[in-house]
Design a protein around this motif. Sequence first.
Motif, PDB file in Angstrom:
ATOM      1  N   ASN A   1      71.548  31.150  24.674  1.00  0.00           N
ATOM      2  CA  ASN A   1      71.502  32.219  25.663  1.00  0.00           C
ATOM      3  C   ASN A   1      70.694  31.763  26.877  1.00  0.00           C
ATOM      4  O   ASN A   1      69.719  31.023  26.746  1.00  0.00           O
TER       5      ASN A   1
ATOM      6  N   GLY B   1      68.145  32.055  29.945  1.00  0.00           N
ATOM      7  CA  GLY B   1      66.861  32.687  30.201  1.00  0.00           C
ATOM      8  C   GLY B   1      66.618  32.711  31.701  1.00  0.00           C
ATOM      9  O   GLY B   1      67.171  31.883  32.431  1.00  0.00           O
ATOM     10  N   GLN B   2      65.820  33.641  32.178  1.00  0.00           N
ATOM     11  CA  GLN B   2      65.573  33.753  33.635  1.00  0.00           C
ATOM     12  C   GLN B   2      65.122  32.431  34.238  1.00  0.00           C
ATOM     13  O   GLN B   2      65.443  32.118  35.367  1.00  0.00           O
ATOM     14  N   SER B   3      64.386  31.648  33.465  1.00  0.00           N
ATOM     15  CA  SER B   3      63.903  30.359  33.987  1.00  0.00           C
ATOM     16  C   SER B   3      65.044  29.369  34.218  1.00  0.00           C
ATOM     17  O   SER B   3      64.839  28.336  34.855  1.00  0.00           O
ATOM     18  N   ASP B   4      66.238  29.681  33.727  1.00  0.00           N
ATOM     19  CA  ASP B   4      67.408  28.817  33.924  1.00  0.00           C
ATOM     20  C   ASP B   4      68.130  29.082  35.244  1.00  0.00           C
ATOM     21  O   ASP B   4      69.031  28.326  35.618  1.00  0.00           O
TER      22      ASP B   4
END
Length: 163
Positions: free
Chosen positions: A7, A9-12
């Motif tokens: 999934n 993640g915002q850091s991606d």
Amino acid sequence: MTLLIRNFGQSDSEHVDALALRAFAQFKNAYDDWPAFQAKIAHVSLLADGGEMIVAELEGNIAGAVAYIGPGKPKAAFFRPEWPIMRMLVVDPADRGLGIGRALVDECLRRAMRDGATAFALHTSEIMEVALPMYQRMGFQRIASAPPIHGVAYGVYLKELHG
């Protein structure tokens, strides 16, 4: 080669947005307003707001991504509301041919089955000379035309799902 499907993640966000730009750069001469199209795909990570963004990590680096939009979620009018769909399948040009796109589509299909769907849809163009044949080999069939995007013709493709 270690491929991890996980999934988003915002850091991606920054990595996925840059990946989308790299993946679509080969098509810049096909779209009649590349700067406008480029501006849209530069923020592909925002699709996570309306669905499930999935990433493919190869040896610790994001090599691919796709958005899975489930049944009943808002989507373009040329898709039936009950169809889960995928949007913006992108694979890093440096990592193509390794099965990353196929793995991401398979994960979308798994999620569609999880959601009880009987069909799964996407829209793509004939300019996608690698992706379109892959979808067809996977059982997707063209069922309708979709509105062109900046001068590029698109079609709606559907795959029937069987438990």
